[in-house]
Each structure stands twice: as structure tokens, then as C-alpha cells.
Design an enzyme around this catalytic site. Structure first.
Site, PDB file in Angstrom:
ATOM      1  CG  LEU A   1      -1.914  -1.113   1.398  1.00  0.00           C
ATOM      2  CD1 LEU A   1      -2.671  -0.958   2.723  1.00  0.00           C
ATOM      3  CD2 LEU A   1      -2.895  -1.128   0.233  1.00  0.00           C
ATOM      4  CG  ASP A   2       0.363   4.331  -2.872  1.00  0.00           C
ATOM      5  OD1 ASP A   2       1.196   3.557  -3.384  1.00  0.00           O
ATOM      6  OD2 ASP A   2      -0.565   4.868  -3.506  1.00  0.00           O
ATOM      7  CE  LYS A   3       5.440   8.866   4.731  1.00  0.00           C
ATOM      8  NZ  LYS A   3       6.449   9.946   4.569  1.00  0.00           N
ATOM      9  CG  ASP A   4       0.899   9.702   2.794  1.00  0.00           C
ATOM     10  OD1 ASP A   4       1.317   9.454   3.936  1.00  0.00           O
ATOM     11  OD2 ASP A   4       1.411  10.568   2.058  1.00  0.00           O
ATOM     12  CB  THR A   5      -2.970   3.962   0.893  1.00  0.00           C
ATOM     13  OG1 THR A   5      -2.961   4.869  -0.215  1.00  0.00           O
ATOM     14  CG2 THR A   5      -4.240   3.120   0.847  1.00  0.00           C
TER      15      THR A   5
END
Length: 339
Positions: free
Chosen positions: A147-151
Site C-alpha cells: 500500500l502507498d505510504k499514505d494509504t
């Protein structure tokens, strides 16, 4: 395809057979070498560990011809370079083969330039110990998807080579023939039309910014398919449909796929500084509480809400869900209060 394993250097010698003619290199090797996942084979090709006709081959999609000699060098499993760190994990499930976590926003999955420590991998090494060593390559022990860092949201991580291979195969298949299920929820600007549909558009690196992804022209990029459904619409004063709550199901798993697809349709995610920068002024349409909630969010409004798969050892179908984290719930409630 015939093969012979060399004891020294872990080099596998093979000869392409008639049934391999016209088949992609990575697919042919995956069929012949069941102990290696296709993603692992693709990494070996990319890193120059595969030769075709006596010459290194780094193109995984190269089509084979019958009779070609092939060689695959498999480096010995290396202990993970990152060290364990005492980082709290929200564990939804764990057994001897895998662990399912609820990842918070802001946590990077694996070490990379600029994020050498403080990652999920560091936390997993401390939590799971040596069982993760060497799985999935040196820098990504146990990681089969990201998952993306900010997800925020649900992730599964393998703890053994057998689990890693089984989970990797399911993610590579994208749920087309098995029970893999990935659902995300997002808050986007405007309301996609129709209210339920499919976005099928290939994705590739943006031509003028290699750190961004973009929808590619026909015949380029990688296939990407996102199914979506609008579950709730938000108004703000006299502005109808200023934003909406959308559920997305992935048929493929490309980098930034949901963010790119929805932005391509003109509905970028709230808080997305990369793909929604042109919509920043729309926050003026929101009420004070919603504007403040969006400001505090400081990330894209995207959450991995559901993950389902077949247990790679037992075959049992498993499904996990993660509720909206407080910062996203605050935004959604503030938007509801606007209407």
C-alpha cells in the site's frame, strides 16, 4: 523443457522445448520451476540472473524458440538487511504462515532511499523474527503486495517461502480464477458518472515526471482495471455533489491505480497532492468543519477496507475488513454535516 540443477552456484540449466515456442520467458520459467514464484523469476530476469542462448536476458516478455539453452542463477537466500524495530502493529490475524495487519497511513511498507528505517518491514522483522529472512528478496521480506505510504488499511504478509509463493500467485492472478478480493473506499471530488462502472485504461510512468503514473495511450503501459460504485454523495450549501464516497474493487494492482483512474475521470481523491493538485481551491466549497478535517488529513482519502484470499497452506478462504481510521471518518462525517 528439460532441466538440470547445478550444485555449485545454484544455477539451473534448461533447454526450451517445442511447447515453449512463442511463450514469454517469465511464464515458461514459472511453469518449469514451481519452487519459484513468477514475481521472483521476473526479479531474477531484471537483475541479470537469466541467460538465453548464452547471453544475459533482462526482458521478461521475450518470446522463446524451441531448442534455446537457458540458464537461471538463483542467489542463496539472504538475511534481510533491515534490522528489526519496535514499531507497534495492529494485527488482525496471524499463524505460522502469514500475518494480516491493519496498516496506518504514514507507514512506508519497505525500506527505500529516504526511508531506510521506520518501515513495515522493520516492524515485521522485530515482530516475526527470522522466519521472514530472505522471503521476497533482500529488501522486502514477506511482502507480496503493498500500500502507498499514505494509504491505510488491510495487508497480508507471508512468513514462509511456501506462503510467499502461494500468495504471490493469487495476487498475480488478480482474483480472475481464485478468491482474491481487494476493496478500497475513497472520498473523491464530484460524483463519477455513471454511479457504478468500470475504468479500463492502461497505466504507465508519466512521460514528464517519472515519479508519477498516468493513463497511457492505447498499446502502451500495463493493463489496469478498476470497478467502482458511488455509495454516498455530499453537497455543500448550494453546491450539489461537491464530493462522493466511492467503493473500488481492483481487477489489477498497478501503482497508484485508483488515484490515477479516478483523476483521469476528473474525480481525484480529496487530499491527493500528486493527482489532485488542480482541485485544491475546491476546498472553499466545503463547510468549516469539512475544510478543517481535510486540512488535518494531510493525505489522500483512500483506505484498503477489505482483503480476501485463500490461505496458501490450508486453502481456507479468508476475508478481513478494516473500518475507516479516525481521520477519514472525521472527514466523512463533516461532509455529511454539510448536506
Amino acid at each position: 523443457m528439460s532441466d538440470k540443477m547445478a550444485d555449485a552456484g545454484r544455477t539451473i540449466h534448461l533447454t526450451a522445448g517445442a511447447d515453449d515456442a512463442g511463450v514469454r520467458l517469465d511464464r515458461a520459467l514459472a511453469l518449469r520451476l514451481p519452487d519459484l514464484s513468477r514475481s521472483r523469476i521476473q526479479e531474477l530476469i531484471k537483475d541479470g540472473h537469466v541467460s538465453v542462448g548464452g547471453k544475459p536476458e533482462t526482458n521478461a516478455s521475450r518470446k522463446l524458440a524451441a531448442g534455446l539453452p537457458l540458464a537461471v542463477t538463483v542467489p542463496p537466500a539472504a538475511a534481510a538487511e533491515p534490522s528489526g524495530e519496535d514499531i507497534p502493529l495492529s494485527v488482525l490475524y496471524e499463524d505460522n504462515a502469514l500475518i494480516v495487519i491493519d496498516k496506518p497511513a504514514g507507514l512506508v511498507v519497505h525500506p527505500a532511499p529516504g526511508n531506510e528505517t521506520g518501515t513495515l518491514v522493520n516492524a515485521l522483522i522485530a515482530h516475526c523474527g527470522a522466519s521472514l529472512s530472505g522471503i521476497g528478496g533482500v529488501r522486502r521480506p514477506g511482502i507480496v503486495h503493498r500500500l502507498d505510504k499514505d494509504t491505510s488499511g488491510v495487508m497480508v504478509v507471508a512468513k514462509t517461502d511456501e506462503a510467499h509463493k502461494g500468495l504471490s500467485a493469487q495476487f498475480a492472478d488478480h482474483g480472475r480464477t481464485g478468491p482474491l478480493h481487494r476493496a478500497y473506499v475513497a472520498v473523491v471530488w464530484g460524483v463519477p458518472q455513471p454511479l457504478a462502472g468500470t475504468i479500463s485504461a492502461p497505466i504507465d510512468r508519466a512521460p514528464h515526471n517519472r515519479e508519477k503514473m498516468a493513463v497511457a495511450r492505447a498499446g502502451h503501459g500495463r493493463e489496469a482495471v478498476t470497478h467502482y460504485m458511488v455509495e454516498e454523495r455530499f453537497a455543500a450549501g448550494h453546491a450539489a455533489d461537491v464530493a462522493s464516497f466511492v467503493r473500488c474493487r481492483l481487477e489489477t494492482g498497478r501503482t497508484h491505480q485508483i488515484r490515477v483512474h479516478l483523476a483521469h475521470r476528473g474525480h481525484p481523491l480529496l487530499g491527493d497532492a500528486i493527482y489532485g493538485s488542480g482541485f485544491r481551491t475546491k476546498s472553499a466549497l466545503l463547510g468549516e468543519a469539512a475544510r478543517q478535517a481535510l486540512s488535518v488529513l494531510s493525505r489522500q482519502a483512500l483506505h484498503a477496507a477489505e482483503l480476501g484470499f485463500a490461505h496458501p497452506v490450508t486453502g481456507e478462504e479468508m476475508r478481513f475488513a478494516s473500518p475507516l481510521p479516525p481521520e477519514l471518518l472525521r472527514l466523512v462525517n463533516a461532509l455529511r454535516a454539510n448536506t
